[in-house]
Design a protein around this motif. Structure first.
Motif, PDB file in Angstrom:
ATOM      1  N   ASP A 178     -76.561  22.438  27.623  1.00  0.00           N
ATOM      2  CA  ASP A 178     -77.903  22.803  27.159  1.00  0.00           C
ATOM      3  C   ASP A 178     -78.458  24.043  27.845  1.00  0.00           C
ATOM      4  OD1 ASP A 178     -77.691  20.489  25.697  1.00  0.00           O
ATOM      5  OD2 ASP A 178     -78.614  19.272  27.294  1.00  0.00           O
ATOM      6  N   VAL A 179     -77.675  24.636  28.756  1.00  0.00           N
ATOM      7  CA  VAL A 179     -78.194  25.770  29.518  1.00  0.00           C
ATOM      8  C   VAL A 179     -77.521  27.051  29.050  1.00  0.00           C
ATOM      9  CG1 VAL A 179     -78.520  26.729  31.830  1.00  0.00           C
ATOM     10  CG2 VAL A 179     -78.504  24.247  31.493  1.00  0.00           C
ATOM     11  N   GLU A 180     -78.334  28.066  28.847  1.00  0.00           N
ATOM     12  CA  GLU A 180     -77.765  29.357  28.478  1.00  0.00           C
ATOM     13  C   GLU A 180     -77.436  30.114  29.758  1.00  0.00           C
ATOM     14  OE1 GLU A 180     -79.009  33.199  25.911  1.00  0.00           O
ATOM     15  OE2 GLU A 180     -79.974  31.301  25.377  1.00  0.00           O
ATOM     16  N   LEU A 181     -76.143  30.239  30.053  1.00  0.00           N
ATOM     17  CA  LEU A 181     -75.740  30.853  31.319  1.00  0.00           C
ATOM     18  C   LEU A 181     -75.519  32.344  31.140  1.00  0.00           C
ATOM     19  CD1 LEU A 181     -73.304  27.989  32.205  1.00  0.00           C
ATOM     20  CD2 LEU A 181     -75.281  28.602  33.585  1.00  0.00           C
ATOM     21  N   PRO A 182     -76.030  33.145  32.058  1.00  0.00           N
ATOM     22  CA  PRO A 182     -75.885  34.605  31.925  1.00  0.00           C
ATOM     23  C   PRO A 182     -74.452  35.053  32.233  1.00  0.00           C
ATOM     24  CG  PRO A 182     -76.948  34.068  33.990  1.00  0.00           C
ATOM     25  CD  PRO A 182     -76.765  32.769  33.265  1.00  0.00           C
ATOM     26  N   ALA A 183     -74.090  36.203  31.674  1.00  0.00           N
ATOM     27  CA  ALA A 183     -72.732  36.731  31.874  1.00  0.00           C
ATOM     28  C   ALA A 183     -72.716  37.662  33.088  1.00  0.00           C
ATOM     29  CB  ALA A 183     -72.269  37.476  30.635  1.00  0.00           C
ATOM     30  N   ILE A 184     -73.143  37.164  34.233  1.00  0.00           N
ATOM     31  CA  ILE A 184     -73.114  38.008  35.432  1.00  0.00           C
ATOM     32  C   ILE A 184     -72.174  37.408  36.469  1.00  0.00           C
ATOM     33  CG2 ILE A 184     -75.391  39.040  35.165  1.00  0.00           C
ATOM     34  CD1 ILE A 184     -76.494  36.962  37.028  1.00  0.00           C
ATOM     35  N   ASP A 185     -71.783  38.263  37.416  1.00  0.00           N
ATOM     36  CA  ASP A 185     -70.825  37.833  38.429  1.00  0.00           C
ATOM     37  C   ASP A 185     -71.444  36.812  39.381  1.00  0.00           C
ATOM     38  OD1 ASP A 185     -68.849  39.400  37.466  1.00  0.00           O
ATOM     39  OD2 ASP A 185     -69.131  41.037  38.906  1.00  0.00           O
ATOM     40  N   ILE A 186     -70.602  35.899  39.823  1.00  0.00           N
ATOM     41  CA  ILE A 186     -71.038  34.952  40.851  1.00  0.00           C
ATOM     42  C   ILE A 186     -70.785  35.581  42.210  1.00  0.00           C
ATOM     43  CG2 ILE A 186     -70.676  32.685  41.870  1.00  0.00           C
ATOM     44  CD1 ILE A 186     -69.800  31.656  39.210  1.00  0.00           C
ATOM     45  N   ILE A 187     -71.792  35.564  43.060  1.00  0.00           N
ATOM     46  CA  ILE A 187     -71.625  36.076  44.430  1.00  0.00           C
ATOM     47  C   ILE A 187     -71.732  34.892  45.390  1.00  0.00           C
ATOM     48  CG2 ILE A 187     -72.539  37.630  46.196  1.00  0.00           C
ATOM     49  CD1 ILE A 187     -73.822  39.225  43.874  1.00  0.00           C
ATOM     50  N   PRO A 188     -70.598  34.369  45.857  1.00  0.00           N
ATOM     51  CA  PRO A 188     -70.677  33.243  46.784  1.00  0.00           C
ATOM     52  C   PRO A 188     -71.152  33.702  48.161  1.00  0.00           C
ATOM     53  CG  PRO A 188     -68.447  33.523  45.883  1.00  0.00           C
ATOM     54  CD  PRO A 188     -69.209  34.762  45.598  1.00  0.00           C
ATOM     55  N   VAL A 189     -72.035  32.930  48.743  1.00  0.00           N
ATOM     56  CA  VAL A 189     -72.590  33.262  50.066  1.00  0.00           C
ATOM     57  C   VAL A 189     -72.319  32.096  51.011  1.00  0.00           C
ATOM     58  CG1 VAL A 189     -74.677  33.842  51.359  1.00  0.00           C
ATOM     59  CG2 VAL A 189     -74.429  34.609  49.001  1.00  0.00           C
ATOM     60  N   ASN A 190     -71.764  32.384  52.174  1.00  0.00           N
ATOM     61  CA  ASN A 190     -71.515  31.310  53.133  1.00  0.00           C
ATOM     62  C   ASN A 190     -72.242  31.582  54.440  1.00  0.00           C
ATOM     63  OD1 ASN A 190     -68.885  33.225  53.185  1.00  0.00           O
ATOM     64  ND2 ASN A 190     -69.389  32.557  55.247  1.00  0.00           N
ATOM     65  N   ARG A 191     -72.207  30.599  55.335  1.00  0.00           N
ATOM     66  CA  ARG A 191     -72.764  30.789  56.675  1.00  0.00           C
ATOM     67  C   ARG A 191     -71.795  31.620  57.481  1.00  0.00           C
ATOM     68  NH1 ARG A 191     -76.735  26.969  58.788  1.00  0.00           N
ATOM     69  NH2 ARG A 191     -76.110  27.541  60.880  1.00  0.00           N
ATOM     70  N   SER A 192     -72.298  32.606  58.209  1.00  0.00           N
ATOM     71  CA  SER A 192     -71.391  33.436  59.000  1.00  0.00           C
ATOM     72  C   SER A 192     -71.150  32.834  60.373  1.00  0.00           C
ATOM     73  CB  SER A 192     -71.961  34.843  59.146  1.00  0.00           C
ATOM     74  OG  SER A 192     -73.211  34.807  59.784  1.00  0.00           O
ATOM     75  N   ASP A 193     -72.064  31.986  60.844  1.00  0.00           N
ATOM     76  CA  ASP A 193     -71.869  31.370  62.152  1.00  0.00           C
ATOM     77  C   ASP A 193     -71.277  29.974  61.961  1.00  0.00           C
ATOM     78  OD1 ASP A 193     -74.204  30.749  60.822  1.00  0.00           O
ATOM     79  OD2 ASP A 193     -75.253  30.121  62.615  1.00  0.00           O
ATOM     80  N   GLU A 194     -70.683  29.467  63.033  1.00  0.00           N
ATOM     81  CA  GLU A 194     -70.130  28.116  62.978  1.00  0.00           C
ATOM     82  C   GLU A 194     -71.285  27.143  62.807  1.00  0.00           C
ATOM     83  OE1 GLU A 194     -68.206  26.892  66.528  1.00  0.00           O
ATOM     84  OE2 GLU A 194     -67.041  25.355  65.513  1.00  0.00           O
ATOM     85  N   SER A 195     -71.129  26.203  61.893  1.00  0.00           N
ATOM     86  CA  SER A 195     -72.283  25.348  61.640  1.00  0.00           C
ATOM     87  C   SER A 195     -71.896  24.002  61.071  1.00  0.00           C
ATOM     88  CB  SER A 195     -73.249  26.078  60.702  1.00  0.00           C
ATOM     89  OG  SER A 195     -73.355  25.399  59.493  1.00  0.00           O
ATOM     90  N   GLY A 196     -72.696  23.012  61.389  1.00  0.00           N
ATOM     91  CA  GLY A 196     -72.488  21.679  60.848  1.00  0.00           C
ATOM     92  C   GLY A 196     -72.680  21.666  59.344  1.00  0.00           C
ATOM     93  N   THR A 197     -73.530  22.557  58.838  1.00  0.00           N
ATOM     94  CA  THR A 197     -73.743  22.622  57.395  1.00  0.00           C
ATOM     95  C   THR A 197     -72.445  23.013  56.697  1.00  0.00           C
ATOM     96  OG1 THR A 197     -75.943  23.430  57.942  1.00  0.00           O
ATOM     97  CG2 THR A 197     -75.288  23.543  55.653  1.00  0.00           C
TER      98      THR A 197
END
Lengths: 376, 334
Positions: A178-197
């Motif tokens: 039901d969602v109209e998804l845009p045709a743009i690139d996915i930019i994955p973002v992660n934590r740069s420091d060591e983390s429990g998350t």
């Protein structure tokens, strides 16, 4: 020890109000007799003073700050401190006897348990899962109106492993008819420091993605060469900084960003405090857990309806036996407050930490463990 | 007058002489003691700085030692450790640190020299003065503020420019494959450049103002335009000063933590992709990022990278001194 009438009155009012705390206090009073500490007397063990030092995980730093403030409203003469040196450092300091309690995203390891016996003068470590925090998968798609985008763990794993690179990829579209998804690139973002998350997120991906996540769970992001942010706020800022970005962060900080609803069983569950607490209750205890060491083996693949399996648990680690009576009393009172409804509510406040309050059943178990703390 | 003065003189002179002599003796003695005390104090201060330096070096070596001598398996237990030895781990960090600092210098030095020349030779006096104060003020802004400014404002501003750069010059690997947001090394270098600009400007300005008036007038008298005069008289005279100013700036850029930490998406590669995220990291920012959760051997490994930074900073200063000393022989200063 100064006994001001105001404090005594406050203590009475408190014990009247909180049955759980009352239980803790009265057993504290009992434990006092054999130790032979005179002074405060039986009816007012709440007249605590001295200092209580803790150290450990930065994940629960804000919650602990809130708990310390709340605790001090009841016991203004106890000065509590918490040094967010990280889980490993906190456990180290606790085992070395430098602090009375530790906060840690991970339970004590085997060899640390033997050290703990020594540190706890013959007793054992008490590990209490008092901080439950849902982790949200956040995205920046301002043009998508839907409240959540649905994803299975396998889809999330492929997105973060850069196998799915655009938002209108068939795999995402199939889960969001039901969602109209845009045709743009996915930019994955992660934590740069060591983390429990990061550790909990990769644990979830490794366990629930049915093999789509090829990396080992780790507190350090396993893939190099991508966008990342320092700390929770860094991730949020980075995701906010570019359309099409997706990241993972402490759910309370998601703000205006969209959040992903995770596939659990056959339905999609958006994060909520109740859903996060539910997965903890639905999860079995870890191997070697005891009545004092309530270590949870999070069931990331749970199919329990309405459970949100992407959560972070941070433990309070204390001793069942302290050398010093005052330490034992202070730790008991502090932990009792943290476990209490008021304490958990305080940490749940989005302006404090946005944690998920523990369930009543878990609270009862935690309180039993706290009650067993003595001096000897 | 003579009569009255003579007896007075004779009457007072013995006393006066005694007083004078006493004062002179006392002055001489306090002078001698004072000078000794002062000499001792300043020597002590000089020795203290050497001791501090030595203490820092010793501390770094001692604390880094476990990591330097650890086996690759032990180091492999550190979750974020990549590579088999400390040298392998610190290599990309040194590369990132130097790349960010050199880029910052490339951006900052021409601008700084321009500002310094404007203040010293072009601007009306009143404007020059207030501009000078303003530049000095910039130098006092703490780096975390620059970091915030960079992370929250600059990244959005440079984004369209980088987008264009990557599109137009993307065939050069240097500018290939830009990915928003602009958390790459070029953004970090721009922030660093702004940070080191005031220092380089302030020192260069002072040096340019020292240009002998006669040199300038001689140049003008030979019919040089103002630009030719600057080129003939001011720049040769100020060259070593500009170099030492740049080295001061480089020193600040090398050790800068917060600004880089807040701006860059770190990575551990030997990469010249200036516009891609996750390629570079600097030593100082890496320590700040990893230290809060570090314990045991990982602390030693981080301190070992700190030791590397210490050595690099030393080397940079050493080279700068050497350049200045070499230049000084034939610069306009003599």
């Amino acid at each position: 020890m100064k006994l001001s009438p105001r404090n005594r009155l406050g203590a009475v009012a408190l014990t009247g109000a909180l049955a759980l705390t009352l239980a803790a206090c009265s057993s504290g009073g009992n434990a006092e007799e054999p130790a032979g500490t005179a002074g405060s007397g039986d009816e007012a063990p709440a007249e605590l003073s001295g200092s209580l030092a803790g150290a450990g995980a930065s994940s629960q730093e804000k919650a602990v700050a809130g708990w310390i403030a709340g605790f001090n409203e009841q016991y203004p003469d106890v000065s509590v401190s918490y040094d967010a040196v990280g889980s490993g450092g906190g456990r180290e300091q606790f085992l070395a006897g430098a602090v009375q309690f530790a906060g840690s995203d991970a339970a004590l390891k085997e060899e640390e348990l033997t050290q703990a016996e020594e540190r706890c003068v013959g007793g054992e470590a008490v590990e209490l899962p008092l901080y439950i925090s849902p982790i949200a998968v956040v995205y920046n798609l301002p043009d998508v109106d839907a409240e959540n985008i649905n994803m299975s763990a396998a889809t999330i794993a492929k997105v973060f492993n850069r196998e799915i690179t655009t938002w209108n990829d068939p795999a995402i579209a199939a889960e969001n008819p039901d969602v109209e998804l845009p045709a743009i690139d996915i930019i994955p973002v992660n934590r740069s420091d060591e983390s429990g998350t990061t550790e909990n997120f990769t644990e979830y991906l490794a366990a629930a993605s049915e093999g789509a996540w090829p990396h080992e769970p780790s507190g350090d992001w396993p893939i190099s060469g991508g966008q990342s942010g320092q700390g929770t706020q860094g991730v949020i800022d980075t995701v906010t900084g570019a359309e099409g970005a997706i990241g993972y962060a402490d759910a309370s900080r998601a703000g205006d960003l969209g959040t992903v609803a995770l596939k659990v069983g056959e339905e999609y569950v958006p994060f909520s405090a109740e859903a996060a607490a539910k997965v903890v209750d639905a999860s079995p205890r870890a191997e070697g857990a005891t009545e004092n060491r309530l270590v949870v083996e999070l069931d990331r693949t749970t199919t329990e309806a309405g459970a949100y399996p992407l959560v972070l648990i941070s433990y309070h680690i204390a001793c069942s036996v302290y050398e010093d009576q005052a330490d034992a009393d202070n730790v008991k009172a502090y932990l009792s407050y943290v476990a209490s409804e008021a304490g958990q509510e305080r940490a749940a406040d989005p302006s404090v930490a946005g944690a998920a309050p523990i369930s009543e059943d878990l609270r009862a178990e935690v309180q039993t463990a706290i009650d067993s703390i003595t001096a000897g | 007058m003579a009569l009255t003065t003579t007896p007075r003189r004779s009457g007072t002179s013995p006393d006066g002489e005694q007083v004078d002599a006493g004062a002179a003796v006392r002055a001489a003695s306090t002078g001698r003691v004072g000078s000794r005390v002062f000499a001792g104090l300043s020597t002590g201060a000089g020795v203290l700085i050497l001791l501090t330096l030595a203490a820092v070096a010793v501390f770094l070596v001692i604390r880094a030692w476990p990591a330097l001598t650890a086996s690759s398996e032990e180091l492999g237990d550190i979750s974020w450790f990549n590579g088999d030895s400390v040298a392998e781990y610190v290599g990309p960090l040194i590369f990132g640190t130097l790349l960010a600092s050199v880029l910052a210098l490339l951006i900052a030095v021409p601008v700084s020299v321009g500002i310094a020349l404007f203040i010293s030779h072009y601007a009306p006096r009143r404007l020059a003065q207030s501009l000078g104060y303003l530049i000095d003020l910039l130098a006092a802004i703490p780096s975390v503020v620059y970091g915030l400014w960079g992370a929250l404002w600059l990244l959005g501003v440079v984004d369209p420019f980088f987008e264009w750069l990557s599109g137009a010059l993307g065939f050069i690997p240097l500018f290939a494959d830009y990915q928003a947001p602009a958390k790459n090394i070029l953004s970090a270098s721009i922030v660093l450049a702004v940070m080191i600009l005031p220092i380089i400007t302030a020192v260069s300005r002072e040096v340019f103002l020292q240009t002998p008036r006669l040199h300038e007038e001689a140049s003008l008298a030979l019919g040089a335009t103002r630009w030719e005069m600057v080129r003939q008289a001011v720049l040769p005279f100020g060259r070593s000063g500009v170099i030492s100013a740049s080295m001061l700036g480089l020193g600040r850029a090398l050790g800068e933590t917060m600004a880089v930490l807040m701006v860059i998406s770190p990575g551990f590669l030997y990469s010249f992709h200036l516009l891609q995220p996750g390629q570079h990291q600097t030593i100082a920012a890496n320590i700040a990022s990893k230290f809060p959760e570090a314990s045991g051997l990982s602390v030693s490994a981080l301190i070992a990278t700190g030791l590397a930074l210490f050595v690099i900073t030393f080397a940079v200063n050493f080279v700068a001194r050497w350049i200045i000393a070499r230049r000084a022989e034939f610069s306009g200063a003599n």
